[in-house]
Design an enzyme around this catalytic site. Structure first.
Site, PDB file in Angstrom:
ATOM      1  N   ARG A 128       2.485   0.610   2.498  1.00  0.00           N
ATOM      2  CA  ARG A 128       3.694   1.148   3.113  1.00  0.00           C
ATOM      3  C   ARG A 128       4.730   0.038   3.198  1.00  0.00           C
ATOM      4  NH1 ARG A 128       2.332   5.213   1.703  1.00  0.00           N
ATOM      5  NH2 ARG A 128       1.801   7.125   2.816  1.00  0.00           N
ATOM      6  N   GLU A 176      12.744   2.925   1.972  1.00  0.00           N
ATOM      7  CA  GLU A 176      12.638   3.696   0.732  1.00  0.00           C
ATOM      8  C   GLU A 176      13.455   4.995   0.811  1.00  0.00           C
ATOM      9  OE1 GLU A 176       8.794   5.487  -1.595  1.00  0.00           O
ATOM     10  OE2 GLU A 176       8.640   3.465  -0.798  1.00  0.00           O
ATOM     11  N   HIS A 203       7.385   3.390  -6.308  1.00  0.00           N
ATOM     12  CA  HIS A 203       6.305   4.132  -5.658  1.00  0.00           C
ATOM     13  C   HIS A 203       5.445   4.856  -6.710  1.00  0.00           C
ATOM     14  CE1 HIS A 203       5.323   5.834  -1.440  1.00  0.00           C
ATOM     15  NE2 HIS A 203       4.240   5.886  -2.188  1.00  0.00           N
TER      16      HIS A 203
END
Length: 315
Positions: free
Chosen positions: A228, A257, A275
Site C-alpha cells: 500500500r 494514488e 499498480h
C-alpha cells in the site's frame, strides 16, 4: 427477489458474464479513474450489493446513501483499507475480499521491481530511447549483485512468503519482520540489502518508512513496495534517493494514488509502475470471479468465502 447491484468498474469478460441473469447490474463505465464519490453515492442508492475496487471509498456517507437494504460490499482486491469495515459491521453489511488468488502474481511483480531497481533497467531503457550517444565502458551504469545479499521482507503473510521463496534462486539470505515474529524492524532495516514491503496499511504502519528509517538503511539498499502506498512517506523517499541515503526504489503503489509524488518522477533511481501487482490475465480473471462469488453469496444470505467482518449474514 431481484437484487440490484453496482459494479464500480468493468471487470474482465469472464467475471462480467458470471453476473448475467443473476441480478440487475449497474456498471460504471466512465473514465478509467475511480468513480467520482458523488456519483458513487447516487448510484449506490437502493442497491443490495456493491462490487468495488480498492480505489473506491466506502464510508458512512456512502452507506447512508446506499440505504439499509445493502447486504454486501465485495471488494475486488485483497486489501480493504478503502472500506470502513467497522461501520459496515455496525450496520450488518458484509465486507469481502479476494485473498490468495493474487499471491504469486504480486510476488513476481515484486521481483521484477527488485531486479529493475538493482540493475537500473528503467534508467537504461530511458537512456537508449533518448538516443543518448554511448559506448560500453567498465564504469557504465553500475548496479549491484543480488547473490549472497540479504532480502528483508516486511509483512510475512502470503505474498511476503511467496516473495521470500523466490529469493532462493538468487542465493539470497532472507529475514523478515511481521506482527507474528521474525527480526525486529530496526534490525531488518539495518541488515537488509533489499527491503520488500508486504505489510497491511493500518494507523500504525502509515509512513512506516520515513526519513529516520531511510537514514538507518544501507546506502546501497533498495526499497520495493507492492503493498500500500501510504506505508512509505514519498517525500522522504525522494529526499533519500536524491541524497544517496539509499541506492534505489521500486514502487507499484503510491501514497495518493493515482497521483505520484512529483519529486519521484524527476529521479532516475526509482522504478514506478501503475499498480500492476495483480495485472495478469489469469490473476485478474480469478479475482473477478472471486469477487462475483462473494457478491452473490452475500446477496443470498450465505457466508462469502472472502468474508472479513463478523456479521450475521442471514439477514
Amino acid at each position: 427477489m431481484v437484487f440490484d447491484v453496482l459494479v464500480t468498474r468493468v471487470m474482465v469478460d469472464e467475471a462480467m458474464r458470471a453476473l448475467d441473469g443473476r441480478c440487475e447490474v449497474d456498471v460504471y463505465t466512465g473514465p478509467p479513474e475511480a468513480i467520482p464519490y458523488d456519483e458513487f453515492r447516487a448510484r449506490a442508492q437502493g442497491k443490495h450489493g456493491l462490487l468495488t475496487m480498492v480505489s473506491d471509498r466506502v464510508d458512512a456517507g456512502l452507506l447512508d446513501a446506499a440505504g439499509p437494504q445493502l447486504r454486501i460490499v465485495a471488494n475486488h482486491a485483497v486489501g480493504y483499507d478503502n472500506i470502513d469495515v467497522d461501520e459496515c459491521t455496525r450496520r450488518g453489511v458484509m465486507v469481502a475480499n479476494t485473498p490468495d488468488v493474487l499471491t504469486e502474481a504480486t510476488a513476481d511483480l515484486a521481483w521484477a521491481l527488485i531486479l529493475a531497481a538493482v540493475r537500473r533497467i528503467g534508467e537504461g531503457d530511458r537512456f537508449l530511447r533518448a538516443k543518448t550517444p554511448w559506448i560500453w565502458g567498465p564504469r557504465m551504469m553500475l548496479g549491484y549483485d543480488l547473490y549472497g545479499k540479504t532480502l528483508g521482507i516486511v509483512g510475512y503473510g502470503r505474498i511476503g512468503q511467496a516473495t521470500a521463496r523466490r529469493a532462493a534462486g538468487f542465493g539470497m539470505r532472507v529475514i523478515h519482520h511481521s506482527r507474528s515474529g521474525g527480526h525486529s524492524f530496526d534490525d531488518l532495516v539495518a541488515q537488509a540489502d533489499v527491503i520488500s514491503v508486504h505489510a497491511p496499511l493500518t494507523p500504525e504502519t502509515r509512513h512506516l518508512f520515513s526519513t529516520k528509517v531511510f537514514q538507518r538503511m544501507k546506502p546501497t539498499a533498495v526499497l520495493v513496495n507492492t503493498a500500500r502506498g501510504p506505508l512509505v512517506d514519498e517525500v522522504a523517499l525522494a529526499e533519500a534517493l536524491r541524497g544517496g541515503e539509499i541506492f534505489a526504489a521500486g514502487l507499484d503503489v503510491f501514497e495518493r494514488e493515482p497521483l505520484v509524488e512529483a519529486a519521484l518522477l524527476a529521479l532516475e533511481n526509482v522504478t514506478i509502475v501503475p499498480h500492476l501487482g495483480s495485472a495478469t490475465v489469469e490473476t485478474r480473471t480469478a479475482m473477478g470471479l472471486f469477487a462475483v462469488e462473494n457478491l452473490l453469496s452475500g446477496l443470498h444470505g450465505e457466508r462469502p468465502r472472502g468474508l472479513v467482518n463478523d456479521v450475521n449474514e442471514a439477514r
